[in-house]
Scaffold this active site. Structure first.
Site, PDB file in Angstrom:
ATOM      1  N   LYS A   1       0.843  -1.216   0.000  1.00  0.00           N
ATOM      2  CA  LYS A   1       0.000   0.000   0.000  1.00  0.00           C
ATOM      3  C   LYS A   1       0.874   1.261   0.000  1.00  0.00           C
ATOM      4  O   LYS A   1       0.664   2.166  -0.793  1.00  0.00           O
ATOM      5  CB  LYS A   1      -0.941   0.009   1.224  1.00  0.00           C
ATOM      6  CG  LYS A   1      -1.863  -1.192   1.295  1.00  0.00           C
ATOM      7  CD  LYS A   1      -2.803  -1.117   2.472  1.00  0.00           C
ATOM      8  CE  LYS A   1      -2.128  -1.196   3.830  1.00  0.00           C
ATOM      9  NZ  LYS A   1      -1.419  -2.481   4.084  1.00  0.00           N
TER      10      LYS A   1
ATOM     11  N   ARG B   1      -9.582   0.263   9.190  1.00  0.00           N
ATOM     12  CA  ARG B   1      -9.133  -1.099   9.501  1.00  0.00           C
ATOM     13  C   ARG B   1     -10.168  -1.863  10.296  1.00  0.00           C
ATOM     14  O   ARG B   1      -9.932  -3.038  10.620  1.00  0.00           O
ATOM     15  CB  ARG B   1      -7.841  -1.041  10.306  1.00  0.00           C
ATOM     16  CG  ARG B   1      -6.555  -1.114   9.473  1.00  0.00           C
ATOM     17  CD  ARG B   1      -5.419  -0.881  10.415  1.00  0.00           C
ATOM     18  NE  ARG B   1      -4.193  -1.541  10.112  1.00  0.00           N
ATOM     19  CZ  ARG B   1      -3.127  -0.927   9.579  1.00  0.00           C
ATOM     20  NH1 ARG B   1      -3.202   0.320   9.213  1.00  0.00           N
ATOM     21  NH2 ARG B   1      -2.008  -1.583   9.412  1.00  0.00           N
TER      22      ARG B   1
ATOM     23  N   ARG C   1      11.775  -5.440   4.971  1.00  0.00           N
ATOM     24  CA  ARG C   1      11.427  -4.037   4.694  1.00  0.00           C
ATOM     25  C   ARG C   1      12.350  -3.063   5.416  1.00  0.00           C
ATOM     26  O   ARG C   1      12.678  -3.256   6.589  1.00  0.00           O
ATOM     27  CB  ARG C   1       9.978  -3.778   5.120  1.00  0.00           C
ATOM     28  CG  ARG C   1       9.610  -2.306   5.059  1.00  0.00           C
ATOM     29  CD  ARG C   1       8.140  -2.079   5.013  1.00  0.00           C
ATOM     30  NE  ARG C   1       7.449  -2.450   6.231  1.00  0.00           N
ATOM     31  CZ  ARG C   1       6.133  -2.370   6.382  1.00  0.00           C
ATOM     32  NH1 ARG C   1       5.368  -1.952   5.392  1.00  0.00           N
ATOM     33  NH2 ARG C   1       5.567  -2.723   7.506  1.00  0.00           N
TER      34      ARG C   1
ATOM     35  N   ARG D   1      11.418  -1.158  10.914  1.00  0.00           N
ATOM     36  CA  ARG D   1      10.333  -0.864  11.854  1.00  0.00           C
ATOM     37  C   ARG D   1      10.345  -1.842  13.024  1.00  0.00           C
ATOM     38  O   ARG D   1      10.586  -3.030  12.832  1.00  0.00           O
ATOM     39  CB  ARG D   1       8.979  -0.935  11.131  1.00  0.00           C
ATOM     40  CG  ARG D   1       8.634   0.372  10.450  1.00  0.00           C
ATOM     41  CD  ARG D   1       7.436   0.279   9.565  1.00  0.00           C
ATOM     42  NE  ARG D   1       6.263  -0.349  10.170  1.00  0.00           N
ATOM     43  CZ  ARG D   1       5.079  -0.387   9.583  1.00  0.00           C
ATOM     44  NH1 ARG D   1       4.902   0.179   8.397  1.00  0.00           N
ATOM     45  NH2 ARG D   1       4.061  -0.972  10.167  1.00  0.00           N
TER      46      ARG D   1
ATOM     47  N   ARG E   1      -0.010  -8.838  13.664  1.00  0.00           N
ATOM     48  CA  ARG E   1      -0.628  -7.915  12.709  1.00  0.00           C
ATOM     49  C   ARG E   1      -1.448  -8.672  11.672  1.00  0.00           C
ATOM     50  O   ARG E   1      -2.512  -8.210  11.267  1.00  0.00           O
ATOM     51  CB  ARG E   1       0.451  -7.053  12.047  1.00  0.00           C
ATOM     52  CG  ARG E   1       0.917  -5.959  12.990  1.00  0.00           C
ATOM     53  CD  ARG E   1       2.283  -5.453  12.659  1.00  0.00           C
ATOM     54  NE  ARG E   1       2.332  -4.799  11.384  1.00  0.00           N
ATOM     55  CZ  ARG E   1       3.431  -4.718  10.625  1.00  0.00           C
ATOM     56  NH1 ARG E   1       4.559  -5.266  11.047  1.00  0.00           N
ATOM     57  NH2 ARG E   1       3.399  -4.088   9.490  1.00  0.00           N
TER      58      ARG E   1
HETATM   59  P1  ADP Z   1       2.199  -1.875   3.253  1.00  0.00           P
HETATM   60  O1  ADP Z   1       2.241  -0.370   3.210  1.00  0.00           O
HETATM   61  O2  ADP Z   1       1.011  -2.450   2.555  1.00  0.00           O
HETATM   62  O3  ADP Z   1       2.394  -2.451   4.628  1.00  0.00           O
HETATM   63  P2  ADP Z   1       4.761  -1.657   1.842  1.00  0.00           P
HETATM   64  O4  ADP Z   1       4.430  -0.778   0.680  1.00  0.00           O
HETATM   65  O5  ADP Z   1       5.559  -1.046   2.944  1.00  0.00           O
HETATM   66  O6  ADP Z   1       3.458  -2.393   2.409  1.00  0.00           O
HETATM   67  O7  ADP Z   1       5.546  -2.916   1.258  1.00  0.00           O
HETATM   68  C1  ADP Z   1       6.015  -3.944   2.125  1.00  0.00           C
HETATM   69  C2  ADP Z   1       7.399  -4.425   1.637  1.00  0.00           C
HETATM   70  O8  ADP Z   1       7.244  -5.110   0.396  1.00  0.00           O
HETATM   71  C3  ADP Z   1       8.406  -3.313   1.377  1.00  0.00           C
HETATM   72  O9  ADP Z   1       9.658  -3.781   1.757  1.00  0.00           O
HETATM   73  C4  ADP Z   1       8.307  -3.076  -0.143  1.00  0.00           C
HETATM   74  O10 ADP Z   1       9.531  -2.582  -0.676  1.00  0.00           O
HETATM   75  C5  ADP Z   1       7.989  -4.472  -0.643  1.00  0.00           C
HETATM   76  N1  ADP Z   1       7.118  -4.486  -1.818  1.00  0.00           N
HETATM   77  C6  ADP Z   1       6.063  -3.672  -2.078  1.00  0.00           C
HETATM   78  N2  ADP Z   1       5.467  -4.014  -3.242  1.00  0.00           N
HETATM   79  C7  ADP Z   1       6.152  -5.102  -3.704  1.00  0.00           C
HETATM   80  C8  ADP Z   1       6.018  -5.938  -4.878  1.00  0.00           C
HETATM   81  N3  ADP Z   1       5.045  -5.724  -5.771  1.00  0.00           N
HETATM   82  N4  ADP Z   1       6.892  -6.960  -5.009  1.00  0.00           N
HETATM   83  C9  ADP Z   1       7.866  -7.172  -4.080  1.00  0.00           C
HETATM   84  N5  ADP Z   1       8.034  -6.441  -2.990  1.00  0.00           N
HETATM   85  C10 ADP Z   1       7.197  -5.415  -2.785  1.00  0.00           C
HETATM   86  P1  AMP Z   2       0.852   0.505   9.107  1.00  0.00           P
HETATM   87  O1  AMP Z   2       1.949   1.491   8.924  1.00  0.00           O
HETATM   88  O2  AMP Z   2      -0.361   0.819   8.291  1.00  0.00           O
HETATM   89  O3  AMP Z   2       1.327  -0.928   8.925  1.00  0.00           O
HETATM   90  O4  AMP Z   2       0.389   0.635  10.632  1.00  0.00           O
HETATM   91  C1  AMP Z   2       1.287   0.367  11.689  1.00  0.00           C
HETATM   92  C2  AMP Z   2       0.529   0.198  12.998  1.00  0.00           C
HETATM   93  O5  AMP Z   2      -0.149   1.429  13.316  1.00  0.00           O
HETATM   94  C3  AMP Z   2      -0.574  -0.861  12.984  1.00  0.00           C
HETATM   95  O6  AMP Z   2      -0.085  -2.168  13.235  1.00  0.00           O
HETATM   96  C4  AMP Z   2      -1.472  -0.348  14.117  1.00  0.00           C
HETATM   97  O7  AMP Z   2      -0.915  -0.626  15.393  1.00  0.00           O
HETATM   98  C5  AMP Z   2      -1.409   1.163  13.917  1.00  0.00           C
HETATM   99  N1  AMP Z   2      -2.474   1.634  12.981  1.00  0.00           N
HETATM  100  C6  AMP Z   2      -2.298   2.246  11.781  1.00  0.00           C
HETATM  101  N2  AMP Z   2      -3.479   2.527  11.208  1.00  0.00           N
HETATM  102  C7  AMP Z   2      -4.434   2.077  12.065  1.00  0.00           C
HETATM  103  C8  AMP Z   2      -5.855   2.039  12.033  1.00  0.00           C
HETATM  104  N3  AMP Z   2      -6.550   2.541  11.004  1.00  0.00           N
HETATM  105  N4  AMP Z   2      -6.492   1.481  13.092  1.00  0.00           N
HETATM  106  C9  AMP Z   2      -5.822   1.000  14.149  1.00  0.00           C
HETATM  107  N5  AMP Z   2      -4.486   0.977  14.241  1.00  0.00           N
HETATM  108  C10 AMP Z   2      -3.791   1.508  13.192  1.00  0.00           C
END
Ligand code: ADP
Ligand code: AMP
Length: 212
Positions: A13, A88, A127, A159, A170
């Site tokens: 995302k 969420r 990541r 992270r 998660r």
């Molecule tokens: P989200 O925001 O949904 O938690 P991220 O955008 O941070 O996910 O992506 C999670 C991890 O996967 C990151 O390390 C990113 O670089 C990697 N990633 C994202 N899209 C792809 C893809 N299409 N193929 C492989 N790795 C990806």
């Molecule tokens: P994310 O960066 O989207 O993976 O979010 C990281 C963490 O932030 C999650 O695991 C939750 O603990 C908190 N968080 C982010 N967005 C929300 C949401 N909409 N509702 C509840 N917790 C959230």
């Protein structure tokens, strides 16, 4: 353009949101980024959220609803919004609907990025992130210069909730509390599905095809 990017943790995302925000000139609103900035700054909100985030649990709905109600009323949302990580839960989605009615900015699409669970774990464990919100992967999407952000040059970090233990929590939270939103938005005929297991460029093109 008023968009929600939906999907489990690690679906891509944040990665797609950064590109889409640039392409469509709309603000990328990541509740995770907002919470992490508050944790870093040690604000009251950050202190409240920290424990939930480190354990991989959702932060309580009332906290998130307050954040999003304020953020969507900021001036830059005049052009639209790209929500990442919100809603969420069903109560968060209901509250969003009420806010969007008040500000007259209904959702155009909910883009559901799906990726098999084993791939999510590999993505999250490799990541590396930047404070500016940019997301990289040690193997799948490495930065041009080791450990430095392509976008702003700052040092990347891992992270604290990308540990195996927190990732399991998660994914559990996603399956239990967030996945019911798929049906919620399907019933409203807003949901569009995208195969997130393809390359970053291919996923971007699939989303663009829907939005254009
Ligand atoms: P989200 O925001 O949904 O938690 P991220 O955008 O941070 O996910 O992506 C999670 C991890 O996967 C990151 O390390 C990113 O670089 C990697 N990633 C994202 N899209 C792809 C893809 N299409 N193929 C492989 N790795 C990806
Ligand atoms: P994310 O960066 O989207 O993976 O979010 C990281 C963490 O932030 C999650 O695991 C939750 O603990 C908190 N968080 C982010 N967005 C929300 C949401 N909409 N509702 C509840 N917790 C959230």
């Amino acid at each position: 353009m008023n968009i929600i990017l939906f999907g489990p943790p690690g679906a891509g995302k944040g990665t797609q949101a950064q590109r889409l925000a640039e392409e469509y000139k709309i603000p990328h609103i990541s509740t995770g980024d907002i919470l992490r900035a508050n944790v870093r700054e040690g604000t009251e909100l950050g202190i409240k959220a920290k424990g939930f985030m480190e354990r991989g649990e959702l932060v309580p709905d009332e906290v998130l609803i307050g954040i999003i109600a304020d953020r969507l009323r900021e001036d830059d949302c005049e052009s639209g919004y790209l929500l990442d990580g919100y809603p969420r839960t069903i109560p968060q989605a209901d509250a969003l609907e009420q806010i969007l009615t008040e500000i007259d900015k209904p959702i155009d699409y909910v883009i559901n990025i799906s990726v098999p669970e084993k791939d999510l774990i590999a993505r999250l464990s490799g990541r590396v992130m930047c404070k500016c919100g940019a997301s990289f992967h040690k193997l799948f999407n490495p930065p041009k210069e080791e450990n430095l952000c392509d976008a702003c040059g700052k040092e990347l970090y891992q992270r604290t909730d990308d540990t195996e233990e927190a990732v399991v929590e998660r994914l559990k939270a996603y399956n239990k509390q967030t996945s019911p939103l798929v049906q919620y938005y399907e019933e409203k005929e807003l949901m569009k599905n995208v195969d997130g297991s393809k390359s970053i460029d291919e996923v971007f093109l699939s989303i663009k095809k829907i939005l254009d």
